[in-house]
Structures are given as structure tokens and as C-alpha cells.
Write a protein that holds these residues in place. Sequence first.
Motif, PDB file in Angstrom:
ATOM      1  N   GLU A 101      -4.557   4.394  -7.295  1.00 20.07           N
ATOM      2  CA  GLU A 101      -4.091   3.632  -6.133  1.00 20.07           C
ATOM      3  C   GLU A 101      -5.256   2.957  -5.422  1.00 20.07           C
ATOM      4  N   LEU A 102      -6.343   3.723  -5.244  1.00 17.11           N
ATOM      5  CA  LEU A 102      -7.508   3.153  -4.568  1.00 17.11           C
ATOM      6  C   LEU A 102      -8.083   1.992  -5.355  1.00 17.11           C
ATOM      7  N   GLU A 103      -8.156   2.137  -6.665  1.00 19.14           N
ATOM      8  CA  GLU A 103      -8.689   1.050  -7.491  1.00 19.14           C
ATOM      9  C   GLU A 103      -7.798  -0.175  -7.422  1.00 19.14           C
ATOM     10  N   GLU A 104      -6.477   0.072  -7.392  1.00 21.60           N
ATOM     11  CA  GLU A 104      -5.539  -1.039  -7.343  1.00 21.60           C
ATOM     12  C   GLU A 104      -5.609  -1.758  -6.002  1.00 21.60           C
ATOM     13  N   ILE A 105      -5.747  -0.964  -4.926  1.00 19.68           N
ATOM     14  CA  ILE A 105      -5.736  -1.538  -3.581  1.00 19.68           C
ATOM     15  C   ILE A 105      -7.035  -2.273  -3.262  1.00 19.68           C
ATOM     16  N   ALA A 106      -8.150  -1.681  -3.558  1.00 19.59           N
ATOM     17  CA  ALA A 106      -9.424  -2.272  -3.136  1.00 19.59           C
ATOM     18  C   ALA A 106     -10.404  -2.372  -4.294  1.00 19.59           C
ATOM     19  N   ALA A 122      -5.026 -17.524   1.247  1.00 17.19           N
ATOM     20  CA  ALA A 122      -4.215 -17.751   2.443  1.00 17.19           C
ATOM     21  C   ALA A 122      -2.914 -18.463   2.081  1.00 17.19           C
ATOM     22  N   MET A 123      -2.996 -19.449   1.188  1.00 21.10           N
ATOM     23  CA  MET A 123      -1.775 -20.166   0.770  1.00 21.10           C
ATOM     24  C   MET A 123      -0.821 -19.234   0.029  1.00 21.10           C
ATOM     25  N   ALA A 124      -1.374 -18.411  -0.848  1.00 16.71           N
ATOM     26  CA  ALA A 124      -0.536 -17.462  -1.588  1.00 16.71           C
ATOM     27  C   ALA A 124       0.078 -16.443  -0.644  1.00 16.71           C
ATOM     28  N   LYS A 125      -0.713 -16.007   0.335  1.00 17.45           N
ATOM     29  CA  LYS A 125      -0.205 -15.019   1.300  1.00 17.45           C
ATOM     30  C   LYS A 125       0.956 -15.595   2.108  1.00 17.45           C
ATOM     31  N   ASN A 126       0.885 -16.874   2.450  1.00 15.33           N
ATOM     32  CA  ASN A 126       1.950 -17.501   3.233  1.00 15.33           C
ATOM     33  C   ASN A 126       3.264 -17.601   2.463  1.00 15.33           C
ATOM     34  N   LYS A 127       3.206 -17.444   1.159  1.00 14.33           N
ATOM     35  CA  LYS A 127       4.439 -17.485   0.356  1.00 14.33           C
ATOM     36  C   LYS A 127       5.139 -16.125   0.304  1.00 14.33           C
ATOM     37  N   LEU A 128       4.461 -15.085   0.822  1.00 15.67           N
ATOM     38  CA  LEU A 128       5.049 -13.744   0.814  1.00 15.67           C
ATOM     39  C   LEU A 128       6.044 -13.598   1.956  1.00 15.67           C
ATOM     40  N   PRO A 129       6.998 -12.652   1.824  1.00 12.36           N
ATOM     41  CA  PRO A 129       7.896 -12.350   2.958  1.00 12.36           C
ATOM     42  C   PRO A 129       7.084 -11.861   4.161  1.00 12.36           C
ATOM     43  N   THR A 130       7.642 -12.008   5.340  1.00 12.97           N
ATOM     44  CA  THR A 130       6.939 -11.689   6.581  1.00 12.97           C
ATOM     45  C   THR A 130       6.390 -10.259   6.613  1.00 12.97           C
ATOM     46  N   LYS A 161       3.436   1.880   0.935  1.00 16.22           N
ATOM     47  CA  LYS A 161       2.727   1.746  -0.344  1.00 16.22           C
ATOM     48  C   LYS A 161       3.503   0.848  -1.296  1.00 16.22           C
ATOM     49  N   SER A 162       4.813   1.045  -1.334  1.00 18.75           N
ATOM     50  CA  SER A 162       5.652   0.227  -2.199  1.00 18.75           C
ATOM     51  C   SER A 162       5.585  -1.243  -1.767  1.00 18.75           C
ATOM     52  N   ARG A 163       5.619  -1.469  -0.459  1.00 14.96           N
ATOM     53  CA  ARG A 163       5.533  -2.837   0.059  1.00 14.96           C
ATOM     54  C   ARG A 163       4.184  -3.466  -0.290  1.00 14.96           C
ATOM     55  N   LEU A 164       3.128  -2.667  -0.193  1.00  9.08           N
ATOM     56  CA  LEU A 164       1.802  -3.169  -0.553  1.00  9.08           C
ATOM     57  C   LEU A 164       1.755  -3.532  -2.034  1.00  9.08           C
ATOM     58  N   ALA A 167       3.517  -6.709  -2.424  1.00 10.70           N
ATOM     59  CA  ALA A 167       2.735  -7.807  -1.839  1.00 10.70           C
ATOM     60  C   ALA A 167       1.599  -8.213  -2.772  1.00 10.70           C
ATOM     61  N   LEU A 168       0.898  -7.229  -3.310  1.00 10.27           N
ATOM     62  CA  LEU A 168      -0.214  -7.538  -4.223  1.00 10.27           C
ATOM     63  C   LEU A 168       0.299  -8.197  -5.498  1.00 10.27           C
ATOM     64  N   LYS A 169       1.439  -7.728  -5.940  1.00  7.25           N
ATOM     65  CA  LYS A 169       2.058  -8.323  -7.131  1.00  7.25           C
ATOM     66  C   LYS A 169       2.441  -9.779  -6.851  1.00  7.25           C
ATOM     67  N   GLY A 170       3.000 -10.004  -5.654  1.00  3.59           N
ATOM     68  CA  GLY A 170       3.373 -11.358  -5.267  1.00  3.59           C
ATOM     69  C   GLY A 170       2.154 -12.260  -5.129  1.00  3.59           C
ATOM     70  N   LEU A 171       1.105 -11.751  -4.509  1.00  7.78           N
ATOM     71  CA  LEU A 171      -0.127 -12.539  -4.380  1.00  7.78           C
ATOM     72  C   LEU A 171      -0.684 -12.907  -5.754  1.00  7.78           C
ATOM     73  N   ARG A 172      -0.720 -11.922  -6.614  1.00  7.49           N
ATOM     74  CA  ARG A 172      -1.236 -12.163  -7.970  1.00  7.49           C
ATOM     75  C   ARG A 172      -0.420 -13.242  -8.674  1.00  7.49           C
ATOM     76  N   LYS A 173       0.898 -13.146  -8.539  1.00  9.58           N
ATOM     77  CA  LYS A 173       1.785 -14.106  -9.187  1.00  9.58           C
ATOM     78  C   LYS A 173       1.529 -15.520  -8.635  1.00  9.58           C
ATOM     79  N   HIS A 174       1.446 -15.642  -7.306  1.00 13.87           N
ATOM     80  CA  HIS A 174       1.237 -16.961  -6.694  1.00 13.87           C
ATOM     81  C   HIS A 174      -0.148 -17.504  -7.034  1.00 13.87           C
ATOM     82  N   LEU A 175      -1.146 -16.636  -7.093  1.00 17.17           N
ATOM     83  CA  LEU A 175      -2.500 -17.104  -7.420  1.00 17.17           C
ATOM     84  C   LEU A 175      -2.598 -17.529  -8.884  1.00 17.17           C
ATOM     85  N   GLU A 176      -1.911 -16.825  -9.753  1.00 16.80           N
ATOM     86  CA  GLU A 176      -1.913 -17.214 -11.163  1.00 16.80           C
ATOM     87  C   GLU A 176      -1.197 -18.541 -11.354  1.00 16.80           C
ATOM     88  N   LEU A 177      -0.104 -18.755 -10.594  1.00 17.34           N
ATOM     89  CA  LEU A 177       0.614 -20.023 -10.676  1.00 17.34           C
ATOM     90  C   LEU A 177      -0.273 -21.169 -10.192  1.00 17.34           C
TER      91      LEU A 177
END
Length: 181
Positions: A101-106, A122-130, A161-164, A167-177
Motif C-alpha cells: 500500500e505504501l509503495e502504491e500510494i507514495a 492538475a488537468m487529470a485531477k480535475n477529471k476525477l469526481p469531487t 483507502k478504496s477511494r484513494l 482516484a489513483l487509478k483514475g489519474l493514471r488512466k487520464h494521464l495515459e490518455l
Amino acid sequence: MKENYDAELMRLVNEKNGHALEELYDRYIKLVYGFVMKFCNGNEDKTKEIIQLVFLRLWTTNSYYDPAQGSFVNWLLTITRNICIDYLRKEKRHTQHHQEELEEIADPANTVEQRVNTNDIAMAKNKLPTAQRKLIDLLYWKGYSLSEIAKLEQEPLGTIKSRLHQALKGLRKHLELEDLK
């Protein structure tokens, strides 16, 4: 004679006689303590926890001791050994899970972060739910721990933790796109 007395004590323990458990404890605590201490390489905290688990098991599980199948000491040490093994396995699993978990988070060497600049993040983060955006801000930008965020949001730590994770999965997806464009 002693084996029969131990068997009688165990029968009384199964009937929830506290004095019988105390007597077993007094008779065998030094033996169990020495065994567990050796198993835990001298770690006193672990030893105390495991000893508590041993006598708790005797009290709660209606363990049956049959003098015809061996000595009480061997039976008790077998239970103790099994609890030691279970405890150490559980601890190892917990440590590995926590480390992952620690490796995945940070993970400072995260390849996605190395390839993008802060504007992309920042752009990818803005695409995430509030709720996920807020979590990212609290965790990474404001320095709150996950348990502190759970208290702030009044939600279970597992939900945070699940939300994080999402969120990280969503960020990764948006950044890869963004990378593909």
C-alpha cells in the motif's frame, strides 16, 4: 496421576471454571512463556500477545485433551506452536500488504509521474469526481494521513483507502490518455 489431574482441569475449563484455567496458567505459564519467547526471538510484546491467545483459545474453544493420546504438556505446546505459526504468518501478511500500500500510494519513482508535469496532473485531477479530488488534495497537497482524512470525512478507513485507489487509478488512466494524444 498428574496427566489425569490436567485432564480434569481441562474438563473444568471447558465448563468455564475460571479457577481451573488459573491453575493451568500457574502450572504451565513458565513453560509456555519460554517456548513462545524462543519462537519470537526474544520479542516480549509478541510473546505476551501469543500467550494471551493460547490461554484464550483454551478458554473459548472447548479444546479437548485426551490423556490416552499423549501428555498434556505436548498437547499444550502443540496448540502454542500452532498459534505462534498463525500469528507470525498473519503478521507477515499484514506487513507485506502494508508495504504494498505504501509503495502504491507514495512511490517516488512512479513512471507516470516522471513523464508528466504538474499541469498534466492538475488537468487529470480535475477529471476525477469531487470526493476523489478532495482526497488527493488532503493527502498529497495538505499532508493529512489516511486515518486523519477518514476522521475528517467521518467515513471508515477502508472507504478512504478504496477511494484513494480509485482516484489513483483514475489519474493514471487520464494521464495515459493524455500521453497518447
